[in-house]
Design a protein around this motif. Sequence first.
Motif, PDB file in Angstrom:
ATOM      1  N   TYR A 219       0.810  -1.208   0.000  1.00  0.00           N
ATOM      2  CA  TYR A 219       0.000   0.000   0.000  1.00  0.00           C
ATOM      3  C   TYR A 219       0.851   1.269   0.000  1.00  0.00           C
ATOM      4  CZ  TYR A 219      -3.577  -3.386   1.249  1.00  0.00           C
ATOM      5  OH  TYR A 219      -4.418  -4.464   1.251  1.00  0.00           O
TER       6      TYR A 219
ATOM      7  N   LYS B  60       2.679   2.477  -2.300  1.00  0.00           N
ATOM      8  CA  LYS B  60       2.635   3.184  -3.579  1.00  0.00           C
ATOM      9  C   LYS B  60       1.374   2.771  -4.318  1.00  0.00           C
ATOM     10  CE  LYS B  60       5.411  -0.125  -6.254  1.00  0.00           C
ATOM     11  NZ  LYS B  60       6.499  -0.277  -7.208  1.00  0.00           N
ATOM     12  N   GLU B  61       0.974   3.624  -5.235  1.00  0.00           N
ATOM     13  CA  GLU B  61      -0.244   3.345  -5.998  1.00  0.00           C
ATOM     14  C   GLU B  61      -0.051   2.111  -6.869  1.00  0.00           C
ATOM     15  OE1 GLU B  61      -3.213   5.555  -9.160  1.00  0.00           O
ATOM     16  OE2 GLU B  61      -1.868   6.756  -7.917  1.00  0.00           O
TER      17      GLU B  61
ATOM     18  N   LYS C  81      -3.699  -0.206 -11.505  1.00  0.00           N
ATOM     19  CA  LYS C  81      -4.917  -1.011 -11.626  1.00  0.00           C
ATOM     20  C   LYS C  81      -5.185  -1.471 -13.052  1.00  0.00           C
ATOM     21  CE  LYS C  81      -6.920   1.481  -7.756  1.00  0.00           C
ATOM     22  NZ  LYS C  81      -7.891   2.469  -7.320  1.00  0.00           N
TER      23      LYS C  81
ATOM     24  N   HIS D 256      -7.500  -0.176  -3.274  1.00  0.00           N
ATOM     25  CA  HIS D 256      -6.110  -0.051  -3.714  1.00  0.00           C
ATOM     26  C   HIS D 256      -5.858  -0.805  -5.020  1.00  0.00           C
ATOM     27  CE1 HIS D 256      -1.859   0.807  -3.180  1.00  0.00           C
ATOM     28  NE2 HIS D 256      -1.598  -0.451  -3.487  1.00  0.00           N
TER      29      HIS D 256
END
Length: 190
Positions: free
Chosen positions: A86, A88-89, A92, A173
Amino acid sequence: FKIVTLVRDPVARNISHFFQYPNIILEKIDSGYHIRSLRYDYDKILTSESIDKELSELFLKNMDNHSRPIVWFDEELKINFGIDVYSKEFPKERGYDIYRKSNAEVLLIKLEKLNEVFRPAMKEFLDIDDIELINENIGEKKESADMYKQFLSSFHLPEKYLGDLYTSKFSNHFYTKEELSGFKLRWSRD
């Protein structure tokens, strides 16, 4: 350490886990049938009028730890290897990322994109060009496949259950709002 791990829709993961041990499910169903073998009893159990209700109750009340998929990275990966997924992004849309610490590297792949990203992810992580993904442990191919399919076609979850899983840090996330809406629609009563 080189670690390859997956993320998955937490509800789909929980259902898959529930059906991982069908003997336990069948033994808990009060259907009036003595369970001698899975193959023998599936047809009888599947014709039971109360099977959908009994399976739903077993899933919600007796399955161990429904929140396991949404806390696993903090309770296992972070504690044991110091890797905070979590921090860093997560990309997706791309569907995978690599996390590095001095003692470990982790390739994290979104299961829903596995077929699409497996080869490029493995090339980037392990510098392997010639690798084949072999699908095993497929619910639809198991002895309990008919019960699994019936469950999937008729099973719907309460709003609170879906809300708890799909509003979690984990879900937001790794998944887009559109993906979460699709998952929720799939499992909701409405």
